[in-house]
Design a protein around this motif. Structure first.
Motif, PDB file in Angstrom:
ATOM      1  N   ARG A 185       0.825  -1.198   0.000  1.00 32.04           N
ATOM      2  CA  ARG A 185       0.000   0.000   0.000  1.00 32.04           C
ATOM      3  C   ARG A 185       0.867   1.259   0.000  1.00 32.04           C
ATOM      4  NH1 ARG A 185      -4.227  -0.062   4.643  1.00 32.04           N
ATOM      5  NH2 ARG A 185      -2.284  -0.052   5.843  1.00 32.04           N
ATOM      6  N   GLY A 186       0.532   2.156  -0.916  1.00 31.38           N
ATOM      7  CA  GLY A 186       1.272   3.397  -1.032  1.00 31.38           C
ATOM      8  C   GLY A 186       2.371   3.369  -2.065  1.00 31.38           C
ATOM      9  N   HIS A 187       2.590   2.219  -2.731  1.00 28.35           N
ATOM     10  CA  HIS A 187       3.633   2.098  -3.752  1.00 28.35           C
ATOM     11  C   HIS A 187       3.014   1.539  -5.028  1.00 28.35           C
ATOM     12  CE1 HIS A 187       5.870   2.146   0.046  1.00 28.35           C
ATOM     13  NE2 HIS A 187       6.905   2.615  -0.644  1.00 28.35           N
ATOM     14  N   GLU A 188       3.341   2.143  -6.148  1.00 36.06           N
ATOM     15  CA  GLU A 188       2.806   1.692  -7.425  1.00 36.06           C
ATOM     16  C   GLU A 188       3.584   0.512  -7.979  1.00 36.06           C
ATOM     17  OE1 GLU A 188       0.128   2.543  -9.004  1.00 36.06           O
ATOM     18  OE2 GLU A 188      -0.476   4.041  -7.527  1.00 36.06           O
ATOM     19  N   ASP A 189       4.867   0.461  -7.712  1.00 38.75           N
ATOM     20  CA  ASP A 189       5.703  -0.602  -8.261  1.00 38.75           C
ATOM     21  C   ASP A 189       5.561  -1.863  -7.419  1.00 38.75           C
ATOM     22  OD1 ASP A 189       6.602   1.136 -10.187  1.00 38.75           O
ATOM     23  OD2 ASP A 189       8.309   1.816  -8.968  1.00 38.75           O
ATOM     24  N   PRO A 190       5.604  -3.033  -8.062  1.00 39.76           N
ATOM     25  CA  PRO A 190       5.497  -4.286  -7.298  1.00 39.76           C
ATOM     26  C   PRO A 190       6.743  -4.544  -6.478  1.00 39.76           C
ATOM     27  CG  PRO A 190       5.940  -4.756  -9.609  1.00 39.76           C
ATOM     28  CD  PRO A 190       5.704  -3.281  -9.516  1.00 39.76           C
ATOM     29  N   ILE A 191       6.604  -5.376  -5.465  1.00 38.83           N
ATOM     30  CA  ILE A 191       7.717  -5.776  -4.607  1.00 38.83           C
ATOM     31  C   ILE A 191       7.935  -7.276  -4.772  1.00 38.83           C
ATOM     32  CG2 ILE A 191       7.154  -3.970  -2.941  1.00 38.83           C
ATOM     33  CD1 ILE A 191       6.106  -6.321  -1.137  1.00 38.83           C
ATOM     34  N   GLY A 192       9.025  -7.749  -4.206  1.00 43.90           N
ATOM     35  CA  GLY A 192       9.286  -9.184  -4.200  1.00 43.90           C
ATOM     36  C   GLY A 192       9.612  -9.765  -5.557  1.00 43.90           C
ATOM     37  N   THR A 193      10.079  -8.911  -6.483  1.00 41.43           N
ATOM     38  CA  THR A 193      10.415  -9.442  -7.807  1.00 41.43           C
ATOM     39  C   THR A 193      11.629 -10.364  -7.764  1.00 41.43           C
ATOM     40  OG1 THR A 193      11.693  -7.419  -8.214  1.00 41.43           O
ATOM     41  CG2 THR A 193       9.401  -7.478  -9.001  1.00 41.43           C
ATOM     42  N   ASN A 194      12.429 -10.230  -6.711  1.00 39.66           N
ATOM     43  CA  ASN A 194      13.610 -11.086  -6.582  1.00 39.66           C
ATOM     44  C   ASN A 194      13.335 -12.338  -5.764  1.00 39.66           C
ATOM     45  OD1 ASN A 194      13.203  -9.642  -4.259  1.00 39.66           O
ATOM     46  ND2 ASN A 194      15.385  -9.407  -3.775  1.00 39.66           N
ATOM     47  N   LEU A 195      12.082 -12.544  -5.355  1.00 42.20           N
ATOM     48  CA  LEU A 195      11.759 -13.756  -4.617  1.00 42.20           C
ATOM     49  C   LEU A 195      11.869 -14.973  -5.523  1.00 42.20           C
ATOM     50  CD1 LEU A 195       8.657 -12.650  -2.497  1.00 42.20           C
ATOM     51  CD2 LEU A 195      10.961 -13.136  -1.663  1.00 42.20           C
ATOM     52  N   ARG A 196      12.196 -16.085  -4.937  1.00 43.98           N
ATOM     53  CA  ARG A 196      12.346 -17.308  -5.709  1.00 43.98           C
ATOM     54  C   ARG A 196      10.976 -17.802  -6.174  1.00 43.98           C
ATOM     55  NH1 ARG A 196      17.509 -19.494  -4.811  1.00 43.98           N
ATOM     56  NH2 ARG A 196      16.776 -21.474  -5.652  1.00 43.98           N
ATOM     57  N   SER A 197      10.985 -18.584  -7.227  1.00 39.61           N
ATOM     58  CA  SER A 197       9.723 -19.046  -7.824  1.00 39.61           C
ATOM     59  C   SER A 197       8.923 -19.902  -6.861  1.00 39.61           C
ATOM     60  CB  SER A 197      10.027 -19.840  -9.100  1.00 39.61           C
ATOM     61  OG  SER A 197      10.845 -20.970  -8.803  1.00 39.61           O
ATOM     62  N   GLU A 198       9.580 -20.670  -5.979  1.00 37.47           N
ATOM     63  CA  GLU A 198       8.834 -21.501  -5.049  1.00 37.47           C
ATOM     64  C   GLU A 198       8.080 -20.657  -4.015  1.00 37.47           C
ATOM     65  OE1 GLU A 198      13.311 -22.135  -4.115  1.00 37.47           O
ATOM     66  OE2 GLU A 198      12.010 -22.005  -5.875  1.00 37.47           O
ATOM     67  N   VAL A 199       8.579 -19.460  -3.706  1.00 31.60           N
ATOM     68  CA  VAL A 199       7.855 -18.569  -2.793  1.00 31.60           C
ATOM     69  C   VAL A 199       6.595 -18.042  -3.468  1.00 31.60           C
ATOM     70  CG1 VAL A 199       8.017 -16.492  -1.389  1.00 31.60           C
ATOM     71  CG2 VAL A 199      10.010 -17.955  -1.659  1.00 31.60           C
ATOM     72  N   HIS A 200       6.694 -17.653  -4.731  1.00 27.98           N
ATOM     73  CA  HIS A 200       5.508 -17.231  -5.474  1.00 27.98           C
ATOM     74  C   HIS A 200       4.494 -18.371  -5.568  1.00 27.98           C
ATOM     75  CE1 HIS A 200       7.607 -13.669  -7.723  1.00 27.98           C
ATOM     76  NE2 HIS A 200       7.267 -13.384  -6.479  1.00 27.98           N
ATOM     77  N   GLU A 201       4.961 -19.572  -5.793  1.00 24.09           N
ATOM     78  CA  GLU A 201       4.041 -20.711  -5.863  1.00 24.09           C
ATOM     79  C   GLU A 201       3.361 -20.948  -4.522  1.00 24.09           C
ATOM     80  OE1 GLU A 201       4.080 -25.447  -7.174  1.00 24.09           O
ATOM     81  OE2 GLU A 201       5.940 -24.290  -7.108  1.00 24.09           O
ATOM     82  N   PHE A 202       4.099 -20.813  -3.441  1.00 22.99           N
ATOM     83  CA  PHE A 202       3.551 -20.980  -2.095  1.00 22.99           C
ATOM     84  C   PHE A 202       2.461 -19.939  -1.823  1.00 22.99           C
ATOM     85  CE2 PHE A 202       4.197 -20.081   2.580  1.00 22.99           C
ATOM     86  CZ  PHE A 202       3.497 -21.180   3.022  1.00 22.99           C
ATOM     87  N   LEU A 203       2.701 -18.693  -2.195  1.00 19.78           N
ATOM     88  CA  LEU A 203       1.710 -17.638  -1.996  1.00 19.78           C
ATOM     89  C   LEU A 203       0.482 -17.856  -2.879  1.00 19.78           C
ATOM     90  CD1 LEU A 203       4.046 -14.508  -1.801  1.00 19.78           C
ATOM     91  CD2 LEU A 203       2.752 -15.535   0.078  1.00 19.78           C
TER      92      LEU A 203
END
Length: 927
Positions: free
Chosen positions: A688-706
């Motif tokens: 909240r309060g930021h237009e750009d996404p975060i966590g772009t450097n997170l590993r793919s397994e973290v994105h899959e978990f979320l």
């Protein structure tokens, strides 16, 4: 203490139920006669001594005493009927008491079969019996547990023991233990433990409560055992779908945790970066030089993979290398209990068929039409083939999780396998013996069913090209093995009798001879050689059960069988001069006269009739057909010659379609919570309060978990998460802990919130914090439900609700990610999004819509059409709306996009779609 209290609570509940049921039963049996006796006495009047007097009494006018006496007679009759049913049910429950001890559902099944008037006694007596059994059951369980130590060697099939010497060797220093303890303080109840699984054989009288109390130390942990085994197919082909129903002989996988002090031996990634909270100072990181262990860490696989009673230590290296070689190769089969077994090559064909099945389910589907469910067996096989197709990744020391070993790579698309030998699939060419092959035994029919299914699935992998291997079988044999198939279906041809099948096989040999002659004939140009290669006839399997009249013809044909040309296989009919294979029910094959070059130990793939029916339905659905659909010779689909020509390359395609999503998707919806997770489209995190996404450097397994947690807002068990993420069972707890830490570190650094967890844990349940994390999937689902409920009113304008729903649909679920578990979810969400657009387009076509509203609807249709170009119903609505607006070039462009995409799949637009764009010849008036 908690176990004792729970057992006592269960005893009290059963006692109260038994006492209440007994009171009601005795009240009905004894209380009702007492009330009738005191109120009316004996209903038979004392002044009546003959039938004549009874007739005179009935002929008298009806008075109040007569009505009371009649009611008393009815009451005594009802009591007598109830007493009779009680006596009858007492006899039934006494005779079926052993069955009730094993399966209490027999009581419910029995009550369901009775009528309304006969079920009262069964409810009373049955509830009393069940309550008494529940009251007696805990004492029997305690008595059984006393002898558990003597029965354990027979009831536990396999264990993975913990080697205390290895764990003691990897003990950390005091500084390392202090750093680890501070790290674990950020996550309560995350004690380091090594999980091992045992195979337990269910005995008569066992319950999940007793098993959890004996193995897990707490009977309240029985849901862990249930969650781990609910999808497992047992030896009788049944799944554990009811926690109260356990059958003797079933195999259960039980997780047993051995808790020990936190050490580097249980750290999954000792050489990687720290995964603890960002609020902790770097000086206490587990990877700091002060806390580095003196010895090389030992991972969980090395700990649990060794046996303290096995070979000496100098043989550990060879054993480990052998285990690594077997693990690297992966399994070659997919088992569904003892009922069915298929190979990874057949599973790859089912994966291809499932892709076409999804295309046909959505391309012409009407809104709100029921979507048929995909068979769990097919879905499991397709997921295994999907995992096998993933690229093999080298070991990453910084990996957060450890995946299970993927299956072997399937064989080539044109190859059919019939079984497995030494964890290697055996091709069908082993059946091409001179003289043919004969299958007999209790497993012959299941193996033949798997063979035909393998031929059909191999044809799916070769689409849109022709199949390399075909099969010919008689109609009666096909109806027995794979009922519901049309006479001619892809690579399978059915004949009326054996004589016709033999004639087709002879014609195949003639075609092969001509093709070989053309290859041997010198050619003058490359075109002739190319055409000869395109007309390669391939191989043919003749599966027959010949009678005495056709046995000689089949024998003569079998003498000319050879690999790559012809295979003759007879079922349950010995063929003179043929190899005889005796197949057991589990597929094990005995071949006394087999060729020396053939594999010595061969286990054939086999399918039960139910599994074959499930796969047949998916194969038919992959071609837009249904079971028991017979295609007549005059009902062939129109050929390409009769279709209107597609626009040429130099023909202008008219005005371009609107690019990109509609205007409302240009900006994100207003965010109300600290973190917003987008899973419709690429998995993206916003703060909240930021237009750009975060966590772009997170590993793919973290994105899959979320993304997985986003699809289950109410929570998901740790065992289910490990199964869907394909985690190594022994390393699953540490892997989930690493994933939670990675999410915590990234979100705390972005939001500054350090006092709360973004992933809540309630025992084994994991879910996103509902007050900290919001998802576009929740917004989309909620808006779709609101749109479908309110648009039932004709006066309601559907356009604002549809735009609000589709503003969240920026693409398919987890777009760009190839998750094994996401296919069904992706298809379900696609169906919901397209249903919204189809309802809106249908309303616009049948009502007068303003030009601005029609343009907005067209923009929505183009947005979804670009995301799902194979959805033909969307294209039809878009073409009609473009034509109504006079934009014929845009309508042709939309049709061309659909035609081009379907051509890549080997399909053609539906005739109804072709009729929309076909040029119409104007009629001439007769003067």
């Amino acid at each position: 203490m908690s176990t004792h209290h729970a057992a006592l609570r269960e005893r009290l509940t059963a006692a109260v139920m038994a006492l209440g049921t007994l009171t009601v039963t005795l009240g009905l049996l004894g209380g009702m006669p007492y009330v009738l006796w005191q109120a009316t006495g004996v209903p038979w009047p004392d002044s009546i001594h003959s039938w004549r007097e009874l007739g005179e009494r009935l002929a008298q006018p009806i008075s109040d005493p007569l009505v009371i006496e009649l009611l008393a007679v009815v009451g005594w009759a009802c009591w007598a009927a109830f007493a009779y049913t009680v006596v009858r049910e007492i006899c039934w429950y006494t005779a079926h008491l052993p069955q009730l001890l094993q399966d209490r559902r027999a009581h419910h099944d029995h009550v369901a079969t009775l009528s309304l008037k006969g079920s009262l006694g069964a409810l009373c007596i049955g509830s009393l019996v069940v309550a008494l059994l529940s009251l007696w059951r805990p004492a029997a369980a305690d008595a059984q547990q006393l002898s558990f130590a003597n029965e354990a060697p027979h009831r536990i099939a396999a264990t993975a023991p913990l080697d205390p010497a290895v764990a003691q060797q990897a003990a950390p220093s005091s500084a390392s233990m202090a750093a680890t303890s501070r790290t674990e303080a950020a996550e309560p109840h995350a004690n380091v433990k090594t999980v091992r699984h045992i195979e337990y054989t269910v005995m008569e009288g066992d319950t999940l409560w007793d098993i959890a109390d004996a193995h897990l130390g707490d009977a309240l942990k029985w849901p862990r055992i249930y969650a781990l085994n609910k999808d497992r197919v047992q030896s009788d082909g049944v799944r554990l779908h009811d926690p109260d129903l356990l059958k003797p002989g079933w195999q259960l996988t039980i997780p047993v945790s051995d808790r020990h002090p936190a050490s580097s031996a249980t750290t999954p990634a000792p050489d990687g970066p720290p995964l603890d909270s960002v609020a902790e100072p770097p000086s206490v990181s587990p990877t700091s030089p002060r806390s580095a262990p003196a010895h090389r860490p030992v991972n969980d696989q090395q700990i649990t993979g060794r046996n303290a009673l096995s070979t000496p230590r100098q043989d550990d290296g060879a054993a480990d290398r052998k285990a690594e070689t077997e693990a690297a190769s992966g399994p070659a089969t997919i088992g569904f209990g003892e009922a069915s077994l298929i190979g990874i090559t057949m599973a790859a064909g089912l994966l291809a068929a499932r892709r076409y099945w999804y295309v046909y389910q959505r391309r012409l589907r009407e809104p709100e039409a029921q979507v048929p469910a995909l068979s769990p067996l097919v879905d499991k096989a397709a997921q295994a083939a999907h995992a096998a197709a993933q690229p093999r990744r080298s070991h990453d020391p910084e990996a957060l999780i450890t995946r299970r070993t993927s299956p072997q790579q399937p064989r080539s698309a044109d190859m059919v396998t019939i079984g497995v030998s030494d964890n290697t699939e055996v091709p069908v060419d082993v059946l091409a013996a001179t003289g043919g092959c004969t299958w007999t035994g209790p497993g012959a029919e299941g193996a033949a069913r798997a063979l035909l299914t393998g031929v059909l699935t191999a044809a799916e992998r070769q689409r849109p090209g022709p199949p390399h291997l075909k099969a010919v079988v008689t109609e009666d044999t096909a109806d027995r093995l794979l009922p519901g198939l049309p006479p001619q279906f892809t690579a399978l041809t059915q004949t009326t009798d054996t004589a016709q099948a033999v004639r087709m096989a002879e014609q195949h040999l003639v075609i092969h001879a001509r093709a070989q002659h053309d290859r041997e004939t010198p050619t003058t140009g490359p075109a002739t050689a190319g055409s000869a290669h395109e007309t390669e006839p391939g191989a043919l399997i003749l599966l027959a059960t010949p009678d005495a009249a056709h046995l000689g013809q089949v024998q003569s044909l079998a003498a000319r069988s050879r690999p790559g040309v012809l295979i003759v296989l007879t079922l349950d009919t010995p063929l003179p001069g043929a190899e005889h294979w005796n197949i057991a029910a589990d597929g094990t094959t005995t071949r006394p006269d087999a060729h020396p070059q053939h594999p010595s130990h061969l286990e054939l793939f086999h399918l039960t009739p139910d599994a074959g029916r499930d796969m047949t339905e998916v194969l038919l659905g992959a071609h837009g057909q249904r079971p028991h659909l017979r295609i007549l010779p005059d009902q062939r689909p129109p050929s390409r010659d009769s279709q209107p020509p597609s626009p040429s390359a130099d023909e202008p395609e008219g005005e371009p379609a609107p690019a990109g999503p509609h205007a409302t998707t240009a900006s994100r919806p207003q965010q109300t919570k600290p973190v917003r997770l987008h899973v419709l489209g690429p998995v993206t995190l916003y703060v909240r309060g930021h237009e750009d996404p975060i966590g772009t450097n997170l590993r793919s397994e973290v994105h899959e978990f979320l993304a997985l947690l986003a699809t289950h807002p109410t929570g998901l068990l740790a065992t289910d998460i490990a199964d869907k993420l394909h985690l190594e069972p022994d390393n699953a707890p540490n892997a989930l802990k690493n994933l939670r830490r990675a999410v915590r570190r990234a979100l705390r650094a972005a939001t500054g919130i350090t006092a709360q967890e973004f992933i809540l844990r309630q025992g084994e349940l994991h879910k996103l914090h509902p007050e900290l994390v919001e998802t576009d999937l929740d917004d989309f689902t909620r808006t779709v439900k609101k749109e479908f409920s309110r648009t039932k009113d004709s006066a309601y304008d559907a356009l604002p609700a549809a735009r609000e729903a589709l503003v969240h649909y920026r693409g398919p679920f987890a777009q760009g990610a190839d998750y094994l578990w996401a296919d069904a979810i992706r298809e379900h969400l696609t169906t919901q999004a397209t249903d919204v657009a189809l309802r809106l387009a249908h309303q616009a076509e049948h009502a007068t819509a303003a030009p601005q509203q029609r343009d907005t609807i067209l923009t929505l249709l183009e947005h979804l059409g670009a995301l799902h170009p194979d959805h033909e119903r969307l294209t039809q609505h878009a073409i009609r709306l473009y034509q109504a607006a006079g934009r014929h070039d845009a309508a042709r462009h939309t049709y061309t996009r659909l035609e081009r995409h379907l051509a890549d799949l080997g399909l053609e637009p539906d005739p109804s779609t072709q009729a929309l764009i076909a040029p119409r010849t104007p009629t001439r008036r007769m003067g």
